[in-house]
Design a protein around this motif. Structure first.
Motif, short mmCIF file in Angstrom:
data_model
loop_
_atom_site.label_atom_id
_atom_site.label_comp_id
_atom_site.label_asym_id
_atom_site.label_seq_id
_atom_site.Cartn_x
_atom_site.Cartn_y
_atom_site.Cartn_z
N ALA A 36 31.24 55.18 24.47
CA ALA A 36 31.04 55.16 26.20
C ALA A 36 31.45 53.78 26.58
N GLY A 37 31.22 53.00 25.86
CA GLY A 37 31.68 51.57 26.27
C GLY A 37 33.38 51.23 26.24
N PHE A 38 33.66 52.00 24.92
CA PHE A 38 35.06 51.73 24.70
C PHE A 38 35.93 52.53 25.98
N GLU A 39 35.47 53.60 26.44
CA GLU A 39 36.07 54.54 27.47
C GLU A 39 36.03 53.82 28.70
N LEU A 40 34.89 52.90 29.24
CA LEU A 40 34.81 52.24 30.21
C LEU A 40 35.94 51.09 30.23
N VAL A 41 35.88 50.39 29.18
CA VAL A 41 36.99 49.44 28.87
C VAL A 41 38.11 49.87 29.22
N ARG A 42 38.55 50.95 28.40
CA ARG A 42 39.81 51.42 28.51
C ARG A 42 40.25 51.93 29.77
N ARG A 43 39.20 52.33 30.71
CA ARG A 43 39.66 52.89 32.05
C ARG A 43 39.86 51.72 33.21
N ARG A 44 39.15 50.51 32.82
CA ARG A 44 39.26 49.64 33.54
C ARG A 44 40.00 48.39 32.93
N ARG A 45 40.88 48.62 32.24
CA ARG A 45 41.47 47.60 31.43
C ARG A 45 42.32 46.48 32.24
N VAL A 46 43.00 47.03 33.25
CA VAL A 46 43.88 46.22 33.93
C VAL A 46 42.91 45.02 34.82
N PRO A 47 41.97 45.45 35.64
CA PRO A 47 41.14 44.43 36.40
C PRO A 47 40.35 43.68 35.35
N LEU A 48 39.98 44.12 34.21
CA LEU A 48 39.35 43.35 33.08
C LEU A 48 40.01 42.32 32.60
N ALA A 49 41.35 42.60 32.28
CA ALA A 49 42.17 41.83 31.50
C ALA A 49 42.64 40.75 32.74
N GLN A 50 42.54 41.00 33.95
CA GLN A 50 42.89 40.20 35.13
C GLN A 50 41.78 38.99 35.11
N TRP A 51 40.62 39.38 35.11
CA TRP A 51 39.33 38.81 35.29
C TRP A 51 39.33 37.79 34.20
N PHE A 52 39.37 38.21 33.01
CA PHE A 52 39.04 37.34 31.74
C PHE A 52 40.30 36.23 31.95
N ASP A 53 41.50 36.69 32.19
CA ASP A 53 42.45 35.68 31.97
C ASP A 53 42.67 34.69 33.11
N TYR A 54 41.92 34.87 34.42
CA TYR A 54 41.78 34.15 35.49
C TYR A 54 40.76 33.05 35.35
N THR A 55 39.56 33.80 34.85
CA THR A 55 38.30 33.10 34.80
C THR A 55 38.08 32.07 33.62
N CYS A 56 38.63 32.70 32.24
CA CYS A 56 38.28 31.99 31.11
C CYS A 56 39.63 31.70 30.47
N GLY A 57 40.83 32.15 30.88
CA GLY A 57 41.90 32.02 30.10
C GLY A 57 41.97 32.77 28.74
N TRP A 58 41.15 33.85 28.70
CA TRP A 58 41.20 34.78 27.49
C TRP A 58 42.02 35.95 27.65
#
Length: 425
Positions: A36-58
Protein backbone atom coordinates in the motif's frame (compact mmCIF):
# COMPACT_ATOMS: atom_id res chain seq x y z
CA UNK A 1 -16.55 21.04 -10.40
CA UNK A 2 -14.71 23.43 -8.14
CA UNK A 3 -15.73 21.37 -5.11
CA UNK A 4 -14.47 18.20 -6.79
CA UNK A 5 -11.23 19.94 -7.77
CA UNK A 6 -10.74 21.10 -4.19
CA UNK A 7 -11.36 17.58 -2.90
CA UNK A 8 -8.86 16.12 -5.37
CA UNK A 9 -6.27 18.74 -4.45
CA UNK A 10 -6.79 18.03 -0.74
CA UNK A 11 -6.47 14.29 -1.35
CA UNK A 12 -3.21 14.83 -3.24
CA UNK A 13 -1.80 17.01 -0.43
CA UNK A 14 -2.67 14.37 2.15
CA UNK A 15 -1.12 11.58 0.08
CA UNK A 16 2.04 13.56 -0.62
CA UNK A 17 2.38 14.35 3.09
CA UNK A 18 1.97 10.68 3.95
CA UNK A 19 4.44 9.68 1.24
CA UNK A 20 7.05 12.09 2.59
CA UNK A 21 6.79 10.59 6.06
CA UNK A 22 6.82 7.03 4.74
CA UNK A 23 10.05 7.66 2.86
CA UNK A 24 11.68 9.51 5.76
CA UNK A 25 11.21 6.40 7.89
CA UNK A 26 12.03 3.92 5.10
CA UNK A 27 14.30 5.44 2.44
CA UNK A 28 14.21 2.10 0.62
CA UNK A 29 10.55 1.20 0.21
CA UNK A 30 9.70 -2.00 -1.65
CA UNK A 31 6.40 -3.34 -2.92
CA UNK A 32 7.11 -6.66 -1.23
CA UNK A 33 7.41 -5.12 2.25
CA UNK A 34 4.67 -2.46 2.02
CA UNK A 35 2.40 -2.80 -1.00
CA UNK A 36 0.00 0.00 0.00
CA UNK A 37 2.83 2.40 0.87
CA UNK A 38 4.68 1.68 -2.34
CA UNK A 39 1.52 2.19 -4.41
CA UNK A 40 0.99 5.60 -2.80
CA UNK A 41 4.59 6.62 -3.50
CA UNK A 42 4.35 5.32 -7.07
CA UNK A 43 1.17 7.30 -7.66
CA UNK A 44 2.55 10.55 -6.23
CA UNK A 45 6.17 10.13 -7.26
CA UNK A 46 6.41 13.42 -9.20
CA UNK A 47 5.33 15.81 -6.39
CA UNK A 48 7.26 13.70 -3.87
CA UNK A 49 10.46 13.93 -5.91
CA UNK A 50 9.97 17.68 -6.26
CA UNK A 51 9.41 18.13 -2.52
CA UNK A 52 12.53 16.18 -1.51
CA UNK A 53 14.69 17.88 -4.11
CA UNK A 54 13.63 21.41 -3.13
CA UNK A 55 13.47 20.88 0.63
CA UNK A 56 16.42 18.60 1.36
CA UNK A 57 18.31 18.23 -1.89
CA UNK A 58 17.63 14.48 -1.85
CA UNK A 59 16.82 12.50 -4.99
CA UNK A 60 13.93 10.05 -5.19
CA UNK A 61 13.95 7.21 -7.72
CA UNK A 62 10.77 5.16 -8.14
CA UNK A 63 10.88 2.01 -10.27
CA UNK A 64 7.26 0.80 -10.63
CA UNK A 65 8.14 -2.31 -12.65
CA UNK A 66 10.89 -3.41 -10.28
CA UNK A 67 8.79 -2.56 -7.24
CA UNK A 68 10.95 -0.20 -5.23
CA UNK A 69 11.39 3.46 -4.32
CA UNK A 70 14.79 4.74 -3.19
CA UNK A 71 15.26 8.05 -1.39
CA UNK A 72 18.97 8.86 -1.24
CA UNK A 73 19.48 10.72 2.00
CA UNK A 74 22.73 12.66 2.10
CA UNK A 75 24.03 14.36 5.21
CA UNK A 76 26.20 17.48 5.26
CA UNK A 77 28.71 15.58 7.39
CA UNK A 78 29.29 11.92 8.37
CA UNK A 79 26.78 10.69 10.94
CA UNK A 80 27.17 7.44 12.87
CA UNK A 81 23.99 7.71 14.96
CA UNK A 82 22.02 5.38 12.68
CA UNK A 83 24.12 2.25 12.23
CA UNK A 84 23.09 -0.82 10.29
CA UNK A 85 21.50 -3.23 12.73
CA UNK A 86 21.35 -6.99 13.01
CA UNK A 87 17.92 -8.42 12.39
CA UNK A 88 18.75 -10.97 15.10
CA UNK A 89 20.28 -10.59 18.59
CA UNK A 90 18.09 -7.71 19.74
CA UNK A 91 18.96 -5.51 16.74
CA UNK A 92 22.47 -4.81 17.97
CA UNK A 93 24.41 -2.36 15.76
CA UNK A 94 26.87 -3.63 13.19
CA UNK A 95 30.47 -3.74 14.32
CA UNK A 96 33.50 -3.08 12.13
CA UNK A 97 33.75 -6.72 11.04
CA UNK A 98 30.17 -6.82 9.81
CA UNK A 99 30.60 -3.58 7.87
CA UNK A 100 33.68 -5.02 6.15
CA UNK A 101 31.82 -8.20 5.24
CA UNK A 102 28.84 -6.16 4.04
CA UNK A 103 30.98 -4.16 1.62
CA UNK A 104 32.85 -7.21 0.31
CA UNK A 105 29.66 -9.27 0.00
CA UNK A 106 27.85 -6.50 -1.88
CA UNK A 107 30.77 -6.15 -4.29
CA UNK A 108 30.77 -9.89 -5.01
CA UNK A 109 26.99 -10.01 -5.50
CA UNK A 110 27.10 -7.47 -8.35
CA UNK A 111 28.08 -10.20 -10.81
CA UNK A 112 25.86 -12.96 -9.38
CA UNK A 113 22.15 -12.87 -10.34
CA UNK A 114 21.80 -16.29 -8.69
CA UNK A 115 24.05 -17.85 -6.06
CA UNK A 116 24.21 -20.22 -3.15
CA UNK A 117 25.39 -19.29 0.31
CA UNK A 118 28.40 -21.60 -0.09
CA UNK A 119 29.47 -20.09 -3.40
CA UNK A 120 29.09 -16.57 -2.02
CA UNK A 121 31.09 -17.44 1.09
CA UNK A 122 33.89 -18.81 -1.09
CA UNK A 123 33.96 -15.59 -3.10
CA UNK A 124 34.17 -13.55 0.10
CA UNK A 125 37.02 -15.76 1.36
CA UNK A 126 38.96 -15.15 -1.85
CA UNK A 127 38.26 -11.41 -1.94
CA UNK A 128 39.33 -10.80 1.66
CA UNK A 129 42.42 -12.98 1.31
CA UNK A 130 43.51 -11.00 -1.76
CA UNK A 131 43.30 -7.64 0.02
CA UNK A 132 46.16 -7.07 2.48
CA UNK A 133 44.13 -4.41 4.29
CA UNK A 134 41.45 -6.94 5.30
CA UNK A 135 41.31 -9.88 7.66
CA UNK A 136 40.46 -12.97 5.65
CA UNK A 137 36.98 -14.37 6.13
CA UNK A 138 37.08 -17.80 7.80
CA UNK A 139 33.77 -19.71 7.54
CA UNK A 140 35.14 -22.46 9.78
CA UNK A 141 34.78 -20.10 12.77
CA UNK A 142 31.21 -19.83 14.13
CA UNK A 143 31.58 -16.14 15.00
CA UNK A 144 32.55 -15.44 11.38
CA UNK A 145 29.55 -17.38 10.06
CA UNK A 146 27.29 -15.48 12.46
CA UNK A 147 28.60 -12.15 11.20
CA UNK A 148 28.14 -13.30 7.61
CA UNK A 149 24.55 -14.33 8.31
CA UNK A 150 23.85 -10.90 9.85
CA UNK A 151 25.08 -9.31 6.62
CA UNK A 152 22.93 -11.58 4.46
CA UNK A 153 19.84 -11.00 6.61
CA UNK A 154 20.34 -7.25 6.26
CA UNK A 155 20.49 -7.59 2.47
CA UNK A 156 17.39 -9.77 2.61
CA UNK A 157 15.59 -7.02 4.55
CA UNK A 158 16.45 -4.66 1.68
CA UNK A 159 15.04 -7.18 -0.84
CA UNK A 160 18.45 -7.34 -2.53
CA UNK A 161 18.64 -11.03 -1.65
CA UNK A 162 15.75 -13.47 -1.73
CA UNK A 163 16.15 -17.00 -0.43
CA UNK A 164 14.29 -19.20 -2.90
CA UNK A 165 15.37 -22.44 -1.25
CA UNK A 166 16.63 -22.92 2.30
CA UNK A 167 17.00 -20.59 5.29
CA UNK A 168 19.92 -18.23 5.87
CA UNK A 169 20.11 -18.84 9.64
CA UNK A 170 21.08 -22.49 9.10
CA UNK A 171 24.54 -21.32 8.02
CA UNK A 172 25.31 -20.31 11.62
CA UNK A 173 25.20 -23.95 12.68
CA UNK A 174 26.99 -25.40 9.66
CA UNK A 175 29.12 -24.08 6.82
CA UNK A 176 27.63 -26.91 4.74
CA UNK A 177 24.13 -25.38 4.83
CA UNK A 178 22.34 -25.20 1.48
CA UNK A 179 20.62 -21.91 0.62
CA UNK A 180 19.83 -20.65 -2.88
CA UNK A 181 19.43 -16.90 -3.49
CA UNK A 182 18.09 -14.67 -6.22
CA UNK A 183 19.99 -11.37 -6.36
CA UNK A 184 18.51 -8.02 -7.45
CA UNK A 185 21.69 -6.37 -8.70
CA UNK A 186 19.83 -3.24 -9.87
CA UNK A 187 18.49 -2.60 -6.38
CA UNK A 188 21.91 -3.44 -4.91
CA UNK A 189 23.47 -0.62 -6.93
CA UNK A 190 20.85 1.77 -5.53
CA UNK A 191 21.91 1.20 -1.92
CA UNK A 192 24.89 3.62 -1.71
CA UNK A 193 23.70 7.18 -1.05
CA UNK A 194 27.05 9.01 -1.02
CA UNK A 195 27.33 11.53 -3.89
CA UNK A 196 31.02 10.67 -4.38
CA UNK A 197 32.08 7.11 -5.13
CA UNK A 198 34.58 5.62 -2.73
CA UNK A 199 36.84 4.58 -5.61
CA UNK A 200 37.38 8.25 -6.46
CA UNK A 201 38.93 8.78 -3.03
CA UNK A 202 41.16 5.71 -3.12
CA UNK A 203 44.36 6.06 -1.12
CA UNK A 204 47.07 3.57 -0.13
CA UNK A 205 45.81 1.32 2.70
CA UNK A 206 48.52 2.51 5.09
CA UNK A 207 47.24 6.10 4.80
CA UNK A 208 43.58 5.32 5.53
CA UNK A 209 43.77 5.51 9.38
CA UNK A 210 45.37 8.96 9.32
CA UNK A 211 43.00 10.31 6.66
CA UNK A 212 39.82 8.48 7.67
CA UNK A 213 37.81 11.54 8.74
CA UNK A 214 38.82 13.44 5.60
CA UNK A 215 37.81 10.48 3.44
CA UNK A 216 34.38 10.30 5.08
CA UNK A 217 33.88 14.01 4.51
CA UNK A 218 34.95 13.60 0.90
CA UNK A 219 32.27 10.97 0.30
CA UNK A 220 29.45 13.41 1.11
CA UNK A 221 30.86 16.48 -0.65
CA UNK A 222 28.29 17.91 -3.08
CA UNK A 223 29.39 19.98 -6.05
CA UNK A 224 26.06 21.79 -6.33
CA UNK A 225 27.05 24.10 -3.45
CA UNK A 226 30.21 25.39 -5.11
CA UNK A 227 33.29 26.20 -3.01
CA UNK A 228 31.79 25.51 0.39
CA UNK A 229 33.55 24.38 3.53
CA UNK A 230 34.69 20.81 3.31
CA UNK A 231 35.47 20.79 -0.42
CA UNK A 232 39.21 21.00 0.26
CA UNK A 233 39.20 17.33 1.30
CA UNK A 234 38.98 16.26 -2.33
CA UNK A 235 41.96 16.24 -4.67
CA UNK A 236 40.11 18.21 -7.34
CA UNK A 237 38.97 20.99 -5.01
CA UNK A 238 40.95 23.63 -6.93
CA UNK A 239 38.62 23.12 -9.89
CA UNK A 240 35.64 24.32 -7.83
CA UNK A 241 34.55 27.90 -8.28
CA UNK A 242 33.66 30.10 -5.38
CA UNK A 243 30.10 29.63 -4.18
CA UNK A 244 27.53 32.12 -5.46
CA UNK A 245 24.84 33.63 -3.24
CA UNK A 246 22.31 31.22 -4.74
CA UNK A 247 24.55 28.25 -3.96
CA UNK A 248 25.11 29.43 -0.39
CA UNK A 249 21.36 29.86 0.17
CA UNK A 250 20.74 26.43 -1.33
CA UNK A 251 23.30 24.88 1.01
CA UNK A 252 21.79 26.62 4.03
CA UNK A 253 18.25 25.51 3.17
CA UNK A 254 19.28 21.91 2.62
CA UNK A 255 21.62 21.64 5.61
CA UNK A 256 19.02 23.01 8.04
CA UNK A 257 16.00 21.14 6.68
CA UNK A 258 17.88 17.85 6.34
CA UNK A 259 18.61 17.91 10.04
CA UNK A 260 15.13 19.11 10.93
CA UNK A 261 13.41 16.27 9.07
CA UNK A 262 15.97 13.56 9.82
CA UNK A 263 17.00 14.18 13.45
CA UNK A 264 14.89 13.75 16.59
CA UNK A 265 15.48 17.39 17.55
CA UNK A 266 17.31 20.38 16.05
CA UNK A 267 18.98 22.70 18.54
CA UNK A 268 19.85 26.27 17.71
CA UNK A 269 23.13 25.79 19.60
CA UNK A 270 24.13 23.11 17.10
CA UNK A 271 23.63 25.37 14.09
CA UNK A 272 26.47 27.29 12.50
CA UNK A 273 26.21 31.07 12.58
CA UNK A 274 24.97 31.31 8.97
CA UNK A 275 22.47 28.46 9.51
CA UNK A 276 21.06 30.20 12.56
CA UNK A 277 20.76 33.43 10.60
CA UNK A 278 18.89 31.53 7.88
CA UNK A 279 16.24 30.02 10.19
CA UNK A 280 15.85 33.40 11.89
CA UNK A 281 15.25 35.23 8.60
CA UNK A 282 11.75 35.84 7.25
CA UNK A 283 12.38 33.75 4.12
CA UNK A 284 13.98 30.90 6.04
CA UNK A 285 11.16 30.71 8.56
CA UNK A 286 8.54 30.75 5.80
CA UNK A 287 10.24 27.92 3.93
CA UNK A 288 10.70 25.92 7.12
CA UNK A 289 7.09 26.23 8.22
CA UNK A 290 5.69 25.59 4.74
CA UNK A 291 7.83 22.47 4.32
CA UNK A 292 6.74 21.14 7.71
CA UNK A 293 3.08 21.72 6.87
CA UNK A 294 3.40 20.05 3.45
CA UNK A 295 4.91 16.97 5.09
CA UNK A 296 2.07 16.67 7.61
CA UNK A 297 4.14 17.31 10.74
CA UNK A 298 3.40 19.49 13.72
CA UNK A 299 6.20 21.94 14.50
CA UNK A 300 7.24 22.44 18.10
CA UNK A 301 9.38 25.56 18.23
CA UNK A 302 11.02 26.77 21.41
CA UNK A 303 13.84 29.08 22.37
CA UNK A 304 16.29 26.15 22.32
CA UNK A 305 15.32 24.75 18.93
CA UNK A 306 12.84 22.80 16.82
CA UNK A 307 11.17 19.41 17.04
CA UNK A 308 8.78 17.75 14.61
CA UNK A 309 5.89 15.60 15.79
CA UNK A 310 4.20 13.15 13.46
CA UNK A 311 0.61 12.75 14.75
CA UNK A 312 0.34 9.39 12.96
CA UNK A 313 3.79 8.08 13.89
CA UNK A 314 4.54 7.24 10.24
CA UNK A 315 7.93 8.93 10.08
CA UNK A 316 9.14 7.53 13.38
CA UNK A 317 11.82 4.93 12.69
CA UNK A 318 13.02 4.76 16.30
CA UNK A 319 10.64 5.50 19.16
CA UNK A 320 11.35 7.01 22.52
CA UNK A 321 10.05 6.18 25.10
CA UNK A 322 10.09 2.55 24.09
CA UNK A 323 10.12 -0.71 26.05
CA UNK A 324 11.50 -2.83 23.20
CA UNK A 325 14.93 -3.08 24.82
CA UNK A 326 16.40 -2.91 28.31
CA UNK A 327 18.67 0.00 27.36
CA UNK A 328 15.70 2.11 26.22
CA UNK A 329 13.80 1.49 29.44
CA UNK A 330 16.92 2.37 31.44
CA UNK A 331 17.39 5.52 29.35
CA UNK A 332 13.94 6.76 30.31
CA UNK A 333 14.52 5.95 33.99
CA UNK A 334 17.94 7.64 34.01
CA UNK A 335 16.44 10.89 32.74
CA UNK A 336 15.13 11.65 36.22
CA UNK A 337 18.54 11.87 37.97
CA UNK A 338 20.12 13.34 34.85
CA UNK A 339 17.62 16.20 34.61
CA UNK A 340 18.05 16.81 38.35
CA UNK A 341 21.79 17.44 37.84
CA UNK A 342 22.22 20.65 35.80
CA UNK A 343 26.00 20.23 35.78
CA UNK A 344 25.65 16.69 34.46
CA UNK A 345 26.73 13.32 35.84
CA UNK A 346 30.08 11.59 35.84
CA UNK A 347 30.36 8.02 34.49
CA UNK A 348 30.71 6.77 38.07
CA UNK A 349 27.48 8.52 39.08
CA UNK A 350 25.65 7.08 36.09
CA UNK A 351 26.95 3.61 36.92
CA UNK A 352 25.67 4.03 40.47
CA UNK A 353 22.29 5.14 39.12
CA UNK A 354 22.28 2.02 36.95
CA UNK A 355 23.16 -0.12 39.96
CA UNK A 356 20.28 1.47 41.86
CA UNK A 357 17.88 0.46 39.09
CA UNK A 358 19.17 -3.11 39.19
CA UNK A 359 18.73 -3.21 42.98
CA UNK A 360 15.20 -1.84 42.77
CA UNK A 361 14.19 -4.29 40.07
CA UNK A 362 16.17 -7.50 40.70
CA UNK A 363 14.14 -9.56 38.19
CA UNK A 364 14.66 -7.01 35.43
CA UNK A 365 17.64 -6.67 33.08
CA UNK A 366 19.05 -10.11 33.87
CA UNK A 367 21.74 -9.70 31.22
CA UNK A 368 23.17 -6.85 33.32
CA UNK A 369 23.08 -8.58 36.71
CA UNK A 370 26.86 -8.98 36.80
CA UNK A 371 29.90 -7.20 38.19
CA UNK A 372 30.14 -4.68 35.36
CA UNK A 373 26.44 -4.82 34.48
CA UNK A 374 25.52 -1.47 36.00
CA UNK A 375 28.17 0.45 34.08
CA UNK A 376 27.27 -1.35 30.82
CA UNK A 377 23.59 -0.58 31.34
CA UNK A 378 24.32 3.09 32.03
CA UNK A 379 26.62 3.35 29.02
CA UNK A 380 24.05 1.85 26.65
CA UNK A 381 21.28 4.01 28.11
CA UNK A 382 23.38 7.13 27.57
CA UNK A 383 23.97 6.08 23.97
CA UNK A 384 20.19 5.90 23.49
CA UNK A 385 19.76 9.37 24.99
CA UNK A 386 22.50 10.84 22.83
CA UNK A 387 21.07 9.32 19.66
CA UNK A 388 17.66 10.76 20.58
CA UNK A 389 19.14 14.23 21.10
CA UNK A 390 18.34 14.17 24.81
CA UNK A 391 21.86 14.17 26.26
CA UNK A 392 25.44 15.01 25.33
CA UNK A 393 28.93 14.61 26.74
CA UNK A 394 30.62 17.75 28.03
CA UNK A 395 34.07 17.63 29.67
CA UNK A 396 33.71 14.04 30.82
CA UNK A 397 30.13 14.48 32.06
CA UNK A 398 26.80 13.53 30.56
CA UNK A 399 24.45 16.52 30.50
CA UNK A 400 20.72 16.54 29.78
CA UNK A 401 19.72 18.60 26.75
CA UNK A 402 16.60 20.82 26.73
CA UNK A 403 14.33 18.27 25.01
CA UNK A 404 15.01 15.80 27.84
CA UNK A 405 12.78 17.82 30.15
CA UNK A 406 9.75 16.86 28.04
CA UNK A 407 10.02 13.45 29.69
CA UNK A 408 10.40 14.51 33.29
CA UNK A 409 8.52 12.32 35.73
CA UNK A 410 5.48 13.93 37.26
CA UNK A 411 3.35 12.50 40.05
CA UNK A 412 -0.35 12.32 39.30
CA UNK A 413 -2.60 14.39 41.58
CA UNK A 414 -5.25 11.67 41.43
CA UNK A 415 -4.67 7.99 42.03
CA UNK A 416 -2.54 6.56 39.28
CA UNK A 417 0.98 5.60 38.33
CA UNK A 418 3.88 7.90 37.86
CA UNK A 419 4.02 8.78 34.17
CA UNK A 420 6.43 10.30 31.69
CA UNK A 421 5.39 13.69 30.36
CA UNK A 422 5.57 14.02 26.59
CA UNK A 423 6.16 11.67 23.70
CA UNK A 424 8.77 12.12 21.00
CA UNK A 425 7.90 11.22 17.43
Amino acid sequence: MSTLANQLAAAEREEVARGVRLLLARPLLTEATDRAGFELVRRRRVPLAQWFDYTCGWSLVVEPRRGYARLTKVRTGPDGSRPARRTRSGRAPFDRRRYVLLCVTAAELLSMPMTTIGMLADRVVQATAADRALVAFDPVVRAERTAFVDVLKLLESYDVLRAVDGTTETYVESAEAKVLYRVDTTLLMRLPAAPVGASRLAVPPEEVPARFEDLLTGLVRERRYGGVAGDSTADDAHHESAATDAQRNLRLRHSVLRRLFDDPVLYRADLAEDELAYVSSLTGRQILRRSVEQAGFLLEERAEGFLLVDPDGIATDVRFPDDMSTARVAALLLLEPLCAAPAGMLPEQLAEAGADLLRRFPRWAKAYQSEDGASRLAEEAVRVLRDAGLARRVAGRVVARPAAYRYRLTEMTSKGPVGAEGDQQ
